[in-house]
Scaffold this motif. Structure first.
Motif, PDB file in Angstrom:
ATOM      1  N   UNK A  24       0.767  -1.242   0.000  1.00 42.36           N
ATOM      2  CA  UNK A  24       0.000   0.000   0.000  1.00 42.36           C
ATOM      3  C   UNK A  24       0.804   1.302   0.000  1.00 42.36           C
ATOM      4  N   UNK A  25       2.123   1.264   0.002  1.00 43.43           N
ATOM      5  CA  UNK A  25       2.908   2.506   0.083  1.00 43.43           C
ATOM      6  C   UNK A  25       2.523   3.475  -1.022  1.00 43.43           C
ATOM      7  N   UNK A  26       2.298   4.725  -0.625  1.00 41.31           N
ATOM      8  CA  UNK A  26       1.938   5.769  -1.573  1.00 41.31           C
ATOM      9  C   UNK A  26       0.462   5.811  -1.929  1.00 41.31           C
ATOM     10  N   UNK A  27      -0.348   5.033  -1.244  1.00 48.99           N
ATOM     11  CA  UNK A  27      -1.777   4.957  -1.566  1.00 48.99           C
ATOM     12  C   UNK A  27      -2.640   5.403  -0.393  1.00 48.99           C
ATOM     13  N   UNK A  28      -3.845   5.857  -0.728  1.00 49.23           N
ATOM     14  CA  UNK A  28      -4.886   6.097   0.280  1.00 49.23           C
ATOM     15  C   UNK A  28      -5.717   4.829   0.346  1.00 49.23           C
ATOM     16  N   UNK A  29      -5.876   4.301   1.546  1.00 52.44           N
ATOM     17  CA  UNK A  29      -6.528   3.003   1.715  1.00 52.44           C
ATOM     18  C   UNK A  29      -7.667   3.135   2.724  1.00 52.44           C
ATOM     19  N   UNK A  30      -8.813   2.550   2.388  1.00 55.22           N
ATOM     20  CA  UNK A  30      -9.909   2.480   3.356  1.00 55.22           C
ATOM     21  C   UNK A  30      -9.607   1.333   4.313  1.00 55.22           C
ATOM     22  N   UNK A  31      -9.637   1.627   5.592  1.00 56.57           N
ATOM     23  CA  UNK A  31      -9.388   0.627   6.630  1.00 56.57           C
ATOM     24  C   UNK A  31     -10.713   0.356   7.332  1.00 56.57           C
ATOM     25  N   UNK A  32     -11.220  -0.874   7.256  1.00 53.86           N
ATOM     26  CA  UNK A  32     -12.503  -1.163   7.901  1.00 53.86           C
ATOM     27  C   UNK A  32     -12.384  -1.152   9.422  1.00 53.86           C
ATOM     28  N   UNK A  33     -13.496  -0.921  10.067  1.00 55.19           N
ATOM     29  CA  UNK A  33     -13.505  -1.054  11.523  1.00 55.19           C
ATOM     30  C   UNK A  33     -13.350  -2.542  11.850  1.00 55.19           C
ATOM     31  N   UNK A  34     -12.841  -2.871  13.031  1.00 55.95           N
ATOM     32  CA  UNK A  34     -12.578  -4.278  13.363  1.00 55.95           C
ATOM     33  C   UNK A  34     -13.795  -5.188  13.212  1.00 55.95           C
ATOM     34  N   UNK A  35     -14.972  -4.685  13.553  1.00 59.64           N
ATOM     35  CA  UNK A  35     -16.167  -5.524  13.461  1.00 59.64           C
ATOM     36  C   UNK A  35     -16.581  -5.788  12.008  1.00 59.64           C
ATOM     37  N   UNK A  36     -16.065  -4.999  11.075  1.00 62.09           N
ATOM     38  CA  UNK A  36     -16.376  -5.198   9.653  1.00 62.09           C
ATOM     39  C   UNK A  36     -15.246  -5.890   8.889  1.00 62.09           C
ATOM     40  N   UNK A  37     -14.219  -6.303   9.584  1.00 60.51           N
ATOM     41  CA  UNK A  37     -13.075  -6.962   8.946  1.00 60.51           C
ATOM     42  C   UNK A  37     -13.417  -8.421   8.643  1.00 60.51           C
ATOM     43  N   UNK A  38     -13.491  -8.745   7.377  1.00 57.41           N
ATOM     44  CA  UNK A  38     -13.818 -10.107   6.944  1.00 57.41           C
ATOM     45  C   UNK A  38     -12.532 -10.907   6.703  1.00 57.41           C
ATOM     46  N   UNK A  39     -12.614 -12.214   6.836  1.00 54.27           N
ATOM     47  CA  UNK A  39     -11.450 -13.069   6.586  1.00 54.27           C
ATOM     48  C   UNK A  39     -10.945 -12.967   5.158  1.00 54.27           C
ATOM     49  N   UNK A  40     -11.795 -12.556   4.234  1.00 56.23           N
ATOM     50  CA  UNK A  40     -11.406 -12.434   2.831  1.00 56.23           C
ATOM     51  C   UNK A  40     -10.763 -11.078   2.513  1.00 56.23           C
ATOM     52  N   UNK A  41     -10.717 -10.180   3.483  1.00 55.05           N
ATOM     53  CA  UNK A  41     -10.150  -8.847   3.245  1.00 55.05           C
ATOM     54  C   UNK A  41      -8.654  -8.951   2.980  1.00 55.05           C
ATOM     55  N   UNK A  42      -8.172  -8.082   2.097  1.00 55.86           N
ATOM     56  CA  UNK A  42      -6.745  -8.025   1.760  1.00 55.86           C
ATOM     57  C   UNK A  42      -5.843  -7.976   2.990  1.00 55.86           C
ATOM     58  N   UNK A  43      -6.206  -7.173   3.964  1.00 60.52           N
ATOM     59  CA  UNK A  43      -5.366  -7.034   5.156  1.00 60.52           C
ATOM     60  C   UNK A  43      -5.187  -8.368   5.870  1.00 60.52           C
ATOM     61  N   UNK A  44      -6.239  -9.143   5.979  1.00 59.54           N
ATOM     62  CA  UNK A  44      -6.166 -10.449   6.629  1.00 59.54           C
ATOM     63  C   UNK A  44      -5.316 -11.397   5.796  1.00 59.54           C
ATOM     64  N   UNK A  45      -5.498 -11.316   4.474  1.00 58.70           N
ATOM     65  CA  UNK A  45      -4.785 -12.209   3.563  1.00 58.70           C
ATOM     66  C   UNK A  45      -3.280 -12.061   3.671  1.00 58.70           C
TER      67      UNK A  45
END
Length: 84
Positions: A24-45
């Protein structure tokens, strides 16, 4: 290292920081709230569930500009040159 990168490192650790910056360097990224973080989300992956949850707990619910970390890249490159 910028203040934002140091803050990210304090939340997810030194091991996970390069993974996040590579993605993600150099990008604006939407970060979900913890309760909306799905196992399929990029961050989890690519960070793993534990680091992703910590990251979302700290930064979640909005966007984050992930800065470039050019200083670290230069230091890494210089070490590689010296090593050869």
């Amino acid at each position: 290292m910028s203040a934002v990168i140091r803050e990210i490192e304090s939340v997810i650790g030194k091991e996970s920081l390069p993974l996040l910056l590579t993605r993600y360097a150099g990008q604006r990224v939407y970060i979900p709230s913890p309760e909306n973080l799905q196992n399929s989300h990029d961050l989890v992956t690519f960070l793993g569930r534990e680091s992703a949850e910590k990251f979302c707990a700290h930064f979640g619910g909005g966007t984050l500009h992930v800065p470039m970390n050019n200083a670290a890249k230069i230091v890494s490159r210089n070490h590689a040159i010296i090593k050869d």
